[in-house]
Design a protein around this motif. Structure first.
Motif, mmCIF file in Angstrom:
data_model
loop_
_atom_site.group_PDB
_atom_site.id
_atom_site.type_symbol
_atom_site.label_atom_id
_atom_site.label_comp_id
_atom_site.label_asym_id
_atom_site.label_seq_id
_atom_site.Cartn_x
_atom_site.Cartn_y
_atom_site.Cartn_z
ATOM 1 N N VAL A 160 23.757 46.254 90.661
ATOM 2 C CA VAL A 160 22.770 46.265 91.300
ATOM 3 C C VAL A 160 22.102 47.925 91.190
ATOM 4 O O VAL A 160 20.520 47.863 91.224
ATOM 5 N N GLU A 161 22.670 48.723 91.239
ATOM 6 C CA GLU A 161 22.251 49.990 91.027
ATOM 7 C C GLU A 161 21.374 50.140 89.704
ATOM 8 O O GLU A 161 20.440 50.784 89.613
ATOM 9 N N ALA A 162 21.846 49.491 88.400
ATOM 10 C CA ALA A 162 21.231 49.678 87.212
ATOM 11 C C ALA A 162 19.907 48.845 87.233
ATOM 12 O O ALA A 162 18.939 49.215 86.782
ATOM 13 N N ILE A 163 19.946 47.662 87.963
ATOM 14 C CA ILE A 163 18.686 46.836 88.208
ATOM 15 C C ILE A 163 17.619 47.840 89.180
ATOM 16 O O ILE A 163 16.390 47.715 88.791
ATOM 17 N N SER A 164 18.150 48.484 90.078
ATOM 18 C CA SER A 164 17.235 49.420 90.702
ATOM 19 C C SER A 164 16.622 50.691 89.890
ATOM 20 O O SER A 164 15.554 50.754 89.871
ATOM 21 N N ASP A 165 17.560 51.052 89.061
ATOM 22 C CA ASP A 165 16.848 52.219 88.170
ATOM 23 C C ASP A 165 15.841 51.399 87.065
ATOM 24 O O ASP A 165 14.949 52.077 86.817
ATOM 25 N N ALA A 166 16.261 50.185 86.668
ATOM 26 C CA ALA A 166 15.413 49.461 85.746
ATOM 27 C C ALA A 166 13.801 49.029 86.450
ATOM 28 O O ALA A 166 12.638 49.541 85.936
ATOM 29 N N ALA A 167 13.890 48.944 87.603
ATOM 30 C CA ALA A 167 12.703 48.584 88.470
ATOM 31 C C ALA A 167 11.875 49.834 88.818
ATOM 32 O O ALA A 167 10.710 49.982 88.883
ATOM 33 N N GLU A 168 12.792 50.927 89.417
ATOM 34 C CA GLU A 168 12.249 52.078 89.818
ATOM 35 C C GLU A 168 11.730 53.106 88.894
ATOM 36 O O GLU A 168 10.920 53.951 89.295
ATOM 37 N N LEU A 169 12.755 53.176 87.995
ATOM 38 C CA LEU A 169 12.617 54.434 87.216
ATOM 39 C C LEU A 169 12.400 53.894 85.624
ATOM 40 O O LEU A 169 12.240 55.051 84.725
ATOM 41 N N ASP A 170 12.302 52.760 85.332
ATOM 42 C CA ASP A 170 11.789 52.185 83.953
ATOM 43 C C ASP A 170 12.778 52.438 83.117
ATOM 44 O O ASP A 170 12.589 52.746 82.092
ATOM 45 N N VAL A 171 13.976 52.246 83.426
ATOM 46 C CA VAL A 171 15.353 52.644 82.708
ATOM 47 C C VAL A 171 16.032 51.436 82.450
ATOM 48 O O VAL A 171 16.983 50.965 83.030
ATOM 49 N N ASP A 172 15.587 50.513 81.427
ATOM 50 C CA ASP A 172 15.982 49.323 81.167
ATOM 51 C C ASP A 172 17.575 49.192 80.419
ATOM 52 O O ASP A 172 18.245 48.251 80.697
ATOM 53 N N ALA A 173 17.870 50.166 79.621
ATOM 54 C CA ALA A 173 19.172 49.746 78.704
ATOM 55 C C ALA A 173 20.361 50.081 79.623
ATOM 56 O O ALA A 173 21.269 49.518 79.317
ATOM 57 N N THR A 174 20.196 50.714 80.649
ATOM 58 C CA THR A 174 21.388 50.838 81.789
ATOM 59 C C THR A 174 21.869 49.658 82.092
ATOM 60 O O THR A 174 23.295 49.557 82.128
ATOM 61 N N ILE A 175 21.029 48.547 82.446
ATOM 62 C CA ILE A 175 21.722 47.156 82.715
ATOM 63 C C ILE A 175 22.618 46.711 81.903
ATOM 64 O O ILE A 175 23.815 46.416 82.096
ATOM 65 N N GLN A 176 22.051 46.656 80.528
ATOM 66 C CA GLN A 176 23.040 46.256 79.409
ATOM 67 C C GLN A 176 24.284 47.268 79.147
ATOM 68 O O GLN A 176 25.499 46.480 78.798
ATOM 69 N N GLU A 177 24.179 48.454 79.285
ATOM 70 C CA GLU A 177 25.362 49.400 79.177
ATOM 71 C C GLU A 177 26.247 48.803 80.228
ATOM 72 O O GLU A 177 27.669 48.862 79.896
ATOM 73 N N VAL A 178 25.889 48.846 81.502
ATOM 74 C CA VAL A 178 27.095 48.259 82.697
ATOM 75 C C VAL A 178 27.403 46.870 82.467
ATOM 76 O O VAL A 178 28.776 46.765 82.326
ATOM 77 N N ILE A 179 26.671 46.278 81.948
ATOM 78 C CA ILE A 179 27.491 44.989 81.421
ATOM 79 C C ILE A 179 28.353 45.067 80.444
ATOM 80 O O ILE A 179 29.598 44.379 80.410
ATOM 81 N N THR A 180 27.841 45.690 79.418
ATOM 82 C CA THR A 180 28.730 45.625 78.152
ATOM 83 C C THR A 180 30.245 46.513 78.422
ATOM 84 O O THR A 180 31.095 45.960 77.930
#
Length: 159
Positions: free
Chosen positions: A106-126
């Motif tokens: 959820v925090e990574a999704i927030s970073d993607a939405a608010e900070l335009d940091v998309d890679a973090t979501i896949q890093e968390v999942i991986t």
């Protein structure tokens, strides 16, 4: 112009874009986006700006919804219950690990939405999938839990 169907977008070649940019731009405007394939480089999408802005607003809304759920339910119960449907491998995680994964995602999704940091979501999942993979194999999990000692040499960090 080449017409190859992909999920949610038509594809054109980079050569098509070079030869007839107006037609490709019109197609992108009509369809919302087109995939531009390139023989010697990664593919990219040509997207109408208003569509991309709408996607960003959609992600921000979803992110805020998840954050509100977590804020009003610190255990993130509803999200934790849904996780096995999205990520079947979480069955190998403990309850605490599943909750940690959910909150980190959820925090990574927030970073993607608010900070335009998309890679973090896949890093968390991986990362969490790798943990589940090791825990799914009792021999590998036992080996991973054994104590180590000594110096294993320099660590190479790649960018």
């Amino acid at each position: 112009m080449a017409r190859v169907s992909t999920s949610n977008a038509d594809a054109v070649t980079f050569s098509d874009l070079s030869r007839n940019p107006r037609a490709v731009a019109e197609r992108a405007a009509r369809l919302g986006r087109v995939r531009v394939t390139h023989r010697d480089a990664p593919d990219f999408y040509l997207t109408a700006a208003d569509r991309e802005e709408q996607r960003e607003r959609t992600l921000a809304t979803a992110s805020r919804l998840f954050l509100a759920l977590v804020k009003h339910d610190p255990t993130a119960r509803a999200l934790v219950i849904a996780m096995p449907e999205v990520f079947p491998w979480v069955r190998h995680l403990t309850s605490a690990e599943l909750r940690d994964f959910t909150l980190e995602l959820v925090e990574a999704i927030s970073d993607a939405a608010e900070l335009d940091v998309d890679a973090t979501i896949q890093e968390v999942i991986t990362g969490w999938r790798a943990s589940a993979r090791i825990k799914a194999d009792p021999a590998r999990y036992a080996q991973a839990r054994t104590a180590t000692s000594g110096d294993f040499g320099p660590v190479e960090v790649s960018a």
